[in-house]
Design a protein around this motif. Sequence first.
Motif, mmCIF file in Angstrom:
data_model
loop_
_atom_site.group_PDB
_atom_site.id
_atom_site.type_symbol
_atom_site.label_atom_id
_atom_site.label_comp_id
_atom_site.label_asym_id
_atom_site.label_seq_id
_atom_site.Cartn_x
_atom_site.Cartn_y
_atom_site.Cartn_z
ATOM 1 N N ALA A 295 -15.195 14.970 -14.219
ATOM 2 C CA ALA A 295 -16.041 15.936 -13.706
ATOM 3 C C ALA A 295 -16.585 15.133 -12.487
ATOM 4 N N GLY A 296 -16.417 13.723 -12.349
ATOM 5 C CA GLY A 296 -17.162 12.991 -11.118
ATOM 6 C C GLY A 296 -15.992 13.002 -10.030
ATOM 7 N N PHE A 297 -14.992 13.360 -10.028
ATOM 8 C CA PHE A 297 -13.974 12.996 -8.930
ATOM 9 C C PHE A 297 -13.361 14.315 -8.668
ATOM 10 N N ASP A 298 -12.973 14.611 -7.353
ATOM 11 C CA ASP A 298 -12.307 15.789 -6.808
ATOM 12 C C ASP A 298 -10.725 15.582 -7.143
ATOM 13 N N GLY A 299 -10.123 16.359 -7.893
ATOM 14 C CA GLY A 299 -8.651 16.064 -7.969
ATOM 15 C C GLY A 299 -8.327 15.204 -8.795
ATOM 16 N N GLU A 300 -7.221 14.571 -8.998
ATOM 17 C CA GLU A 300 -6.681 13.688 -9.700
ATOM 18 C C GLU A 300 -6.895 12.050 -9.356
ATOM 19 N N THR A 301 -7.207 11.308 -10.331
ATOM 20 C CA THR A 301 -7.042 9.795 -10.000
ATOM 21 C C THR A 301 -5.856 9.263 -10.629
ATOM 22 N N GLU A 302 -5.588 7.749 -10.395
ATOM 23 C CA GLU A 302 -4.559 6.891 -10.921
ATOM 24 C C GLU A 302 -5.070 5.438 -11.069
ATOM 25 N N VAL A 303 -4.824 5.151 -12.219
ATOM 26 C CA VAL A 303 -5.313 3.736 -12.666
ATOM 27 C C VAL A 303 -3.888 3.019 -12.892
ATOM 28 N N GLY A 304 -3.729 1.696 -12.433
ATOM 29 C CA GLY A 304 -2.663 0.823 -12.651
ATOM 30 C C GLY A 304 -2.829 0.015 -14.081
ATOM 31 N N LEU A 305 -2.558 -0.874 -13.890
ATOM 32 C CA LEU A 305 -2.560 -1.862 -15.252
ATOM 33 C C LEU A 305 -3.733 -2.712 -15.158
ATOM 34 N N GLY A 306 -4.917 -2.026 -15.226
ATOM 35 C CA GLY A 306 -6.197 -2.755 -14.931
ATOM 36 C C GLY A 306 -7.068 -2.274 -13.976
ATOM 37 N N LEU A 307 -6.623 -1.766 -13.007
ATOM 38 C CA LEU A 307 -7.619 -1.443 -11.625
ATOM 39 C C LEU A 307 -7.128 -0.093 -11.218
ATOM 40 N N TRP A 308 -7.953 0.345 -10.329
ATOM 41 C CA TRP A 308 -7.793 1.753 -10.155
ATOM 42 C C TRP A 308 -7.368 1.867 -8.348
ATOM 43 N N LEU A 309 -6.393 2.724 -8.218
ATOM 44 C CA LEU A 309 -5.778 3.022 -6.940
ATOM 45 C C LEU A 309 -6.599 3.709 -5.887
ATOM 46 N N SER A 310 -6.546 3.226 -4.806
ATOM 47 C CA SER A 310 -7.602 3.969 -3.836
ATOM 48 C C SER A 310 -7.133 5.537 -3.590
ATOM 49 N N GLY A 311 -5.734 5.762 -3.791
ATOM 50 C CA GLY A 311 -5.401 7.092 -3.835
ATOM 51 C C GLY A 311 -5.936 8.119 -2.553
ATOM 52 N N ALA A 312 -5.856 9.316 -2.931
ATOM 53 C CA ALA A 312 -6.145 10.112 -1.968
ATOM 54 C C ALA A 312 -7.860 10.344 -1.878
ATOM 55 N N ASN A 313 -8.629 9.680 -2.813
ATOM 56 C CA ASN A 313 -10.022 9.836 -2.798
ATOM 57 C C ASN A 313 -10.626 8.687 -1.861
ATOM 58 N N GLY A 314 -9.625 7.684 -1.456
ATOM 59 C CA GLY A 314 -9.958 6.480 -0.686
ATOM 60 C C GLY A 314 -10.927 5.778 -1.155
ATOM 61 N N SER A 315 -11.263 5.409 -2.378
ATOM 62 C CA SER A 315 -12.121 4.709 -3.113
ATOM 63 C C SER A 315 -12.019 3.330 -2.468
ATOM 64 N N TYR A 316 -10.998 2.743 -2.131
ATOM 65 C CA TYR A 316 -11.020 1.234 -1.706
ATOM 66 C C TYR A 316 -10.250 1.477 -0.204
ATOM 67 N N GLY A 317 -10.763 2.216 0.404
ATOM 68 C CA GLY A 317 -10.154 2.433 1.885
ATOM 69 C C GLY A 317 -8.934 3.283 2.031
ATOM 70 N N PRO A 318 -8.407 3.204 3.300
ATOM 71 C CA PRO A 318 -7.374 4.273 3.857
ATOM 72 C C PRO A 318 -5.884 4.128 3.379
ATOM 73 N N ASN A 319 -5.721 2.596 2.799
ATOM 74 C CA ASN A 319 -4.454 2.576 2.343
ATOM 75 C C ASN A 319 -4.510 2.853 0.726
ATOM 76 N N PRO A 320 -3.444 4.016 0.549
ATOM 77 C CA PRO A 320 -3.407 4.398 -0.922
ATOM 78 C C PRO A 320 -3.220 3.497 -1.932
ATOM 79 N N ARG A 321 -2.464 2.368 -1.656
ATOM 80 C CA ARG A 321 -2.026 1.401 -2.362
ATOM 81 C C ARG A 321 -3.036 0.206 -2.756
ATOM 82 N N ALA A 322 -4.178 0.272 -1.784
ATOM 83 C CA ALA A 322 -5.464 -0.571 -2.062
ATOM 84 C C ALA A 322 -5.937 -0.310 -3.534
ATOM 85 N N PHE A 323 -6.595 -1.292 -3.984
ATOM 86 C CA PHE A 323 -7.253 -1.054 -5.447
ATOM 87 C C PHE A 323 -8.324 -2.023 -5.841
ATOM 88 N N GLY A 324 -8.833 -1.507 -6.872
ATOM 89 C CA GLY A 324 -10.112 -2.099 -7.207
ATOM 90 C C GLY A 324 -10.740 -1.802 -8.432
#
Length: 388
Positions: free
Chosen positions: A312-341
């Motif tokens: 409910a808190g995000f538009d669309g889908e998100t993706e988590v790796g093995l412990g951290l979340w990918l920036s993805g289309a939401n740009g949570s960790y900057g414009p690199n979709p492979r950045a994570f945090g």
Amino acid sequence: MTEHETQVHGDCDPRFAAVRTAFEANFRERGELGAAVTVTLDGRTVVDLWGGWADAARERPWERDTLVNVWSTSKGPTALCAHLLADRGLLDFDAPVAVYWPEFAAAGKEQILVRHLLSHRAGLSGLREPHTLQQLCDWELTTRRLAAMEPWWAPGTQSGYHALTYGFLVGEVVRRVSGMLPGAFLEREVTGPLGIDFAIGLPEKDSGRAAELVHSPSASSSEQAAVFGQLAPAALAALANPVVGAAQANSPEWRAAEIPAANGHGTARAVAALYGIFAGRGSYDGRRVLSPEAAERVREGQGSCRDLVLGAGFDGETEVGLGLWLSGANGSYGPNPRAFGHDGFGGSCGLADPEAGVSLGYVMNRMGPHIADDPRKMELVDALYSAL
């Protein structure tokens, strides 16, 4: 500077002046009380700023070594413990959890894999039976209840944010393999040798450096009840069993307990260093902590989906790796979709971007209403990438 402006201390490379500007604007425009931000570039600290107040009464200035509870930003260092063990051949992410924790096989959980714990796909987002704060601080009781419970959904099929249980699940595997709770393991293997000022479970000797968490004005109790009433059982269990916030996190009991998903205490410098291990492809300060392959594995995507707890808190889908979340289309960790945090409840953040060679740590004590992507954090992330 007017009498109403907050004095910011520390150093900032001129190239990253935009980060300082955004940090100062957070105090002036976004209600910041006390905070710090650190950025590393190719292992070198280029931003190290702090300012404001460590308490609600504005009697204790935020100092260079002020610590604060960073909530779920703690999950990155907790995941690091598991990746260290896997890198040494002591833990197999594709093995059933019950190989290491036999009691976990109860209630149909025989086939849950270690990777499902790391990626919030175990179906154990929260306990089914009521669980108090006092009980949460009891490691043996909490892990025993998790081992006995039935999953909320079919494990491995979808992520559902394990807000508090994540640290007990991953942490108990760490304990079964290493013989140490994750806080002690992290200190022995990483923070102690590297001089990183971060602890899971705050030692009493450091409690005087801890900032007081403060809640921003929140919704009324009736509005909150209405929100909780709309949550699915798995989400309600994750976010409200027990309900924890600033008051609980300021208590000596919370600070001293081992709650690896949520009670890491550290400086922004420490958060940037810990996430900098991943940004540095396993190296920090010229020392190898993880192999490059292990450092890369933390962002191995487990499939995008609408998270069953955070949906409910995000538009669309998100993706988590093995412990951290990918920036993805939401740009949570900057414009690199492979950045994570990972973000922490109320605003804090740790970010790693190996392609850009940057890590960021942001910590604060005035909690906003967001589980993730607090506007203060996003301003800092945007400012960082504008300077690259």
